[in-house]
Structures are given as C-alpha cells and as structure tokens.
Design a protein around this motif. Sequence first.
Motif, mmCIF file in Angstrom:
data_model
loop_
_atom_site.group_PDB
_atom_site.id
_atom_site.type_symbol
_atom_site.label_atom_id
_atom_site.label_comp_id
_atom_site.label_asym_id
_atom_site.label_seq_id
_atom_site.Cartn_x
_atom_site.Cartn_y
_atom_site.Cartn_z
ATOM 1 N N THR A 194 -2.831 4.289 -41.782
ATOM 2 C CA THR A 194 -1.499 4.873 -41.550
ATOM 3 C C THR A 194 -1.573 6.337 -41.133
ATOM 4 N N MET A 195 -2.682 6.998 -41.442
ATOM 5 C CA MET A 195 -2.852 8.449 -41.230
ATOM 6 C C MET A 195 -1.870 9.248 -42.083
ATOM 7 N N GLY A 196 -1.262 8.593 -43.075
ATOM 8 C CA GLY A 196 -0.311 9.231 -43.974
ATOM 9 C C GLY A 196 -0.823 9.240 -45.403
ATOM 10 N N LEU A 197 -0.101 9.918 -46.270
ATOM 11 C CA LEU A 197 -0.499 10.136 -47.661
ATOM 12 C C LEU A 197 -0.992 8.845 -48.335
ATOM 13 N N SER A 198 -2.150 8.920 -48.962
ATOM 14 C CA SER A 198 -2.791 7.756 -49.577
ATOM 15 C C SER A 198 -2.328 7.547 -51.010
ATOM 16 N N PRO A 199 -1.790 6.371 -51.342
ATOM 17 C CA PRO A 199 -1.427 6.090 -52.733
ATOM 18 C C PRO A 199 -2.625 6.198 -53.676
#
Length: 382
Positions: A123-128
């Motif tokens: 996603t290239m977004g914040l990782s859970p």
Amino acid sequence: MQEFKETISFIQNYYNTKEFIPLHEPRFHGNEKKYVMDAVESTFVSSVGAYVDKFEEMMEVISRTNKAIAVVNGTSGLQVALRLAGVSAGDEVITQALTFVATANAIAYNNAQPVFLDVDLDTMGLSPVAVENFLEEYGEIRGEACYNKKTNKKIAACLPMHTFGFPVKIEELLKICKKWKIPFVEDAAESLGSYYKDKPTGSFGELGVFSFNGNKIVTSGGGGAIVTNNLELGKKAKYLTTTAKKPHSYEYVHDELGYNYRMPNLNAALACAQLENLDIFLSKKRKLAENYAKFFENTNIKFKKEVPCTKANYWLMAVELENMEQRDLFLKTTNEAKVMTRPIWQLMYKLPMYRNCFKDEQKNAEFLEDRIVNISSSVPLK
C-alpha cells in the motif's frame, strides 16, 4: 535502457504527443468557466457564496459522510482536523515518514510531534504491524487515553496517509487504534474516489481530509475539505475555519483562537464543476492504469497496483525500479525526453525540522524511497 526508451514511447503514444508531458495536469471539460463567471457576477467571490454550500453538499455525498467543510487547502484541513481530534501542544501523533511534507507539518502546526512508523510495501501507507509493535513496546493506557511510557507524552492521534490514492489497511489500523484508545484521522488528500471495502476513504476516521490542489484528480486551484460523520465536530470545524466568529448579522465577536481557512466561492465554483466529472476522470485513470499494468507486465519495472479489498483512484501512477541506480537512470532518461517523472518524497525524518523525531526501523519506507517513481498520470484526453 531499452525498457526506459520503450516506456517513453508508450507514454508519448498514449497521450499522442512528443511535446512535454507533465506528471498530472488538470482537465477542464465541463462547467468550470460557466460556474466561475456565475460566481463573479454574483459578487460573492470570497468565503461566502452558493458554490461553497454546493461544494460541501457534493462532498458529503461523494465521501458518504454527514458533514463536509470547505477549506483553503488540505494542509489547513489536516491542522484543524487534528486539533478537533484532541491533539494539543506536546502530544505525539503516529504517522508515516513516507508522505508529502504536509502530513508532518499539520502535526507540527499543533505544536505536537510526529512519531514516524514504517509503511507496508504493497500500500506504501502506514503499516498496522509497525503501529502494533510500537504500541506494544511504548504504549500505556492511562484512563481514557494512550501515553508513550518512555516520553510520558499522550499519543493523541493516528494519522495514516493514503499514498498516491492507494488505501491503507484501514480496518487493521482502526482495530489497533480502538484497542489503544487513539483517535483515527485520515489524510485522504490524495485519495478522492478511492474505496476500502466499498466505502470511501476519508469516511472511516473521526475526521478525514481531502486536497483539491492543482495537480489532484479534481482541483479548485487551491482548496481542501474536512469530512466527518460527527455533526458536532463538523460544526466546530466550520466555526474554527471561519475565524471562530460567533454568528451575528453585524458584530464581530471571536471567543477562541480560530483560522481564516475558508475556501473562497470562486474556488468552490471551479471545484463543483470538476466534481461533476469525477466519475469520468476516475474511469479514464483506471483504464490508463490497466494499460500501464499490461505494458509493464513483462519488464523489470514493477507497476504498483491496488491491493485486494480496495479500489484505488490511481491519482499518481507509480513504478518500482530494481534499485536506486536504476531509479536515477530512469528519472534522467524520461525527463530528458520531456516525459516528466519524479521520485517519491524524501522520508520526513531526513528533513532538518524532523530529524529528532522518533522513527522505527523504516525498512520498507527506505526500500521504497530508493525505488519508487511517479510516471505520467493525467486523465487521458481520449
């Protein structure tokens, strides 16, 4: 090098030109001139006018939220949204280092400090996983809030950003934030028209924020929107962004620190006309993404695609090169051929004003920083 030349040729043929091809230029094919001239003739060209109201109503429908508030840009929207979520001076806000600087700046504008955690490669977004690991090591519930037990600062919000319109793993992040009693605010600046499990981005958190800058899918020249399902927060957002002025027909009474952040009616007129064509723009961009994916299929260049359970708006198309050397050569070759490309942002903790902020290992963020390039992404004319 041959693959790079073939990429240039593909892009030139798709856009049917060998002149300069920008990264993402606006398209004005609808009622833009008509609505802007109507706003001019009405004499309501500043922050009050029919198009401001219409824009907010349209955004409520598009984002499927109860309240939308027009603001001058996405950055100001993020600043106010974080304040409304409870972020105060001295607090910490979890976010990602792989983002446009506005995400971190909005935190700093509230005199809070970013906590930079890693992103997911897909996603290239914040990782859970990164958020969960950080909170298991540093988080501590005290009453109705979460604190960093090492710094004793409140972790006042979690602010993921949907990179290039690719939704983060929202449900996983929401579950973690609920467990740790951390408000969830979405930086949806790049993701207008993106969905996570058939629900629009921006509608999951306590508040979401969109951008309508000149390079976005839909533009108002400069502008943004705060959206929320909490009517009280929405009412407060409109109040704060209108200089915290108490309603009165002629008196000027301001009872707390507010901001002059309202979107002018002229910009709202442009935005309304653009929003009328949002579905057309999204459809054409998805078609472009399909063609890119097919083109890059048998190359050493990886085209970044939406992940399961999401529908991306493909605001900026992105490719992943083999390494930094290949990335730099690709950037040089394409730009010299008048096909604009650009690298992903420099990681926030490498900037002078954020060098002392907490960061985790950042393994994925640094991998992507060395390899990701944005390629021509304008809505095709055909």
